[in-house]
Each structure stands twice: as structure tokens, then as C-alpha cells.
Design an enzyme around this catalytic site. Structure first.
Site, short mmCIF file in Angstrom:
data_model
loop_
_atom_site.label_atom_id
_atom_site.label_comp_id
_atom_site.label_asym_id
_atom_site.label_seq_id
_atom_site.Cartn_x
_atom_site.Cartn_y
_atom_site.Cartn_z
N PHE A 92 -11.48 -1.88 -3.85
CA PHE A 92 -11.38 -2.85 -2.76
C PHE A 92 -10.98 -4.21 -3.31
O PHE A 92 -11.57 -4.71 -4.27
CB PHE A 92 -12.71 -2.97 -2.02
CG PHE A 92 -12.70 -4.05 -0.97
CD1 PHE A 92 -11.96 -3.90 0.19
CD2 PHE A 92 -13.41 -5.23 -1.16
CE1 PHE A 92 -11.94 -4.90 1.16
CE2 PHE A 92 -13.39 -6.23 -0.20
CZ PHE A 92 -12.65 -6.07 0.96
N MET A 93 -9.97 -4.81 -2.69
CA MET A 93 -9.46 -6.12 -3.10
C MET A 93 -9.88 -7.16 -2.07
O MET A 93 -9.41 -7.12 -0.93
CB MET A 93 -7.93 -6.07 -3.21
CG MET A 93 -7.42 -4.96 -4.12
SD MET A 93 -5.68 -4.55 -3.82
CE MET A 93 -4.90 -6.08 -4.32
N GLY A 134 -6.41 -9.27 1.47
CA GLY A 134 -7.53 -8.34 1.51
C GLY A 134 -7.10 -6.92 1.80
O GLY A 134 -6.37 -6.68 2.75
N SER A 135 -7.53 -5.96 1.00
CA SER A 135 -6.98 -4.63 1.13
C SER A 135 -7.68 -3.67 0.17
O SER A 135 -8.72 -3.98 -0.39
CB SER A 135 -5.48 -4.68 0.83
OG SER A 135 -5.25 -5.49 -0.31
N ARG A 136 -7.05 -2.51 -0.02
CA ARG A 136 -7.62 -1.49 -0.90
C ARG A 136 -6.49 -0.69 -1.54
O ARG A 136 -5.43 -0.49 -0.94
CB ARG A 136 -8.51 -0.57 -0.06
CG ARG A 136 -8.93 0.73 -0.71
CD ARG A 136 -9.85 1.49 0.23
NE ARG A 136 -9.87 2.92 -0.02
CZ ARG A 136 -10.53 3.80 0.71
NH1 ARG A 136 -11.24 3.39 1.74
NH2 ARG A 136 -10.49 5.09 0.42
#
Length: 222
Positions: A97-98, A186-188
Site C-alpha cells: 500500500f502506497m 495514494g494506491s497499491r
């Protein structure tokens, strides 16, 4: 250094923020404390944008058996898969996860040739949810090197709505640790490897794209 994948977004955002500040100074300077507040907010926003679009250099492990993380972030899931179509059998999924505070430039996890590139429109569920891997907007990139295969996915999250991968195309030979794209805000990123490979991270570990070794190819596997 500002990543070229986000340079235009960064410049547009800064221009809009500065324009708002100028308009407030011109037309609302009579409001007590407003110009100072806006100036502080603009400075904070520019600082956030500089941090988000930063692109630091990384030192990649040269060991050909080491598979490195495609993304900066936190390991939120390690999951055994009965079968993955690209891998061609049982596999292990590692989800990173970012957060908006992480570096968002993504890097190649293994030397090889790109043999799969797909874009899937989809939902924008929270990136850490299990089903985000199959239901959210995402790209899927597969690399092969001899019999070795690695699949990784850029997955848009609840906030992230822009996936870019301009340096990837089917048939291209890629080098581990090199940049290939990013996900904005924000992301993955999921990386999927054969189940027989040794996983070197655990949930809640912090990863650095191009540096953190997430898996090792067993000796004798080519």
C-alpha cells in the site's frame, strides 16, 4: 528531482495554487489574517506536491535471483493463490500500500521481457481491501525471464485516479530497478510470484521500490 511522470501535474497544481494566492492578495487583502492564512496553505501545498512527486535514486540488488519491490509503501497482505493464470500455477501475492506520503514512482522487479500488458477499468475501492486487486481500475504487467515469471499490478485506490506506465510495452526488454511509471495520489501495487519462491517480507514491513527484496528465486531455477 521531480519525476517526469508527474511533472505536468505538479506544475499545473503549483500554478493554480499561486493564482489563488494572487487573487486573494488582490481582492481580499482587506480581510484580517486571510492573506497570511492563504500564503501558509499554498506553501504547505507546494511542499506536499514536491514531496509526492519526488523521484530519488535507488541502488538495486544485482543478484539475479532477487526480486525487488515495484513500489514504496507498507506490505498490507501476503496471500497464497491456488492458481494464477499468468504464473501458470500456484502463486503468492504480496500487496504494497502506497500512502500519499510515499514515493509513487514504480520500478521493474525483475530482469526480463514484458509479455503481458493489460489495462482494466474498474472501481475505486479502498486500496487495502482484498478485492481491490480484481475489481479496481488497474494495469497488469507480466515479465518473463526464461522459465521465471513475475506479474505485478498498479491498482488505483479511493483517492488515486490516475495510473501511468509510459515506459512499458509488450516485447520490451526491461532491467530490474528501472522506473516505468507511477500511480498518482495514494494506491497499491501487487506483485505475484510462483508459490515455490521464498518470500522475504512480512505484513507491515516497509518497502522501497527497486531496493527491498520481496522474494528470492530458488537455486537451480532458471
Amino acid at each position: 528531482m521531480i519525476t517526469p511522470y508527474g511533472r505536468s501535474t505538479f506544475l499545473k497544481s503549483v500554478l493554480i495554487a499561486l493564482s489563488v494566492a494572487i487573487l486573494v492578495h488582490w481582492f481580499l487583502s482587506w480581510v484580517p489574517g486571510l492573506t497570511l492564512l492563504v500564503d501558509l496553505l499554498v506553501i504547505a501545498f507546494i511542499g506536499f506536491a514536491l514531496n509526492f512527486f519526488r523521484d530519488p535514486e535507488r541502488k538495486t540488488d544485482s543478484d539475479p535471483s532477487a526480486i525487488v519491490s515495484p513500489a514504496d509503501g507498507t506490505v498490507v497482505m501476503i496471500k497464497k493463490l491456488d492458481h494464477d493464470e499468468f504464473i501458470g500455477g500456484p502463486a503468492t501475492l504480496v500487496a504494497v500500500f502506497m500512502s500519499p506520503l510515499n514515493v509513487h514512482v514504480n520500478r521493474i522487479p525483475m530482469n526480463g521481457t514484458v509479455t503481458l500488458l493489460k489495462y482494466h477499468p474498474g472501481l475505486f475501492l479502498k486500496a487495502w481491501e482484498d478485492r481491490a486487486s480484481e475489481e479496481n481500475e488497474r494495469s497488469e504487467i507480466g515479465i518473463e525471464n526464461g522459465k521465471n515469471k513475475v506479474l505485478f499490478k498498479q491498482i488505483a485506490g479511493f483517492v488515486a485516479r490516475r495510473i501511468v506506465y509510459p515506459d512499458i510495452e509488450v516485447g520490451k526488454t526491461v532491467t530490474k530497478g528501472t522506473r516505468f511509471g507511477m500511480i498518482k495520489f495514494g494506491s497499491r501495487v501487487d506483485i505475484i510470484v510462483p508459490a515455490s519462491w521464498e518470500i522475504k517480507v512480512k505484513p507491515q514491513d516497509i518497502t522501497r521500490a527497486g531496493e527491498t527484496v520481496v522474494a528470492l528465486i530458488p537455486e537451480g531455477v532458471k
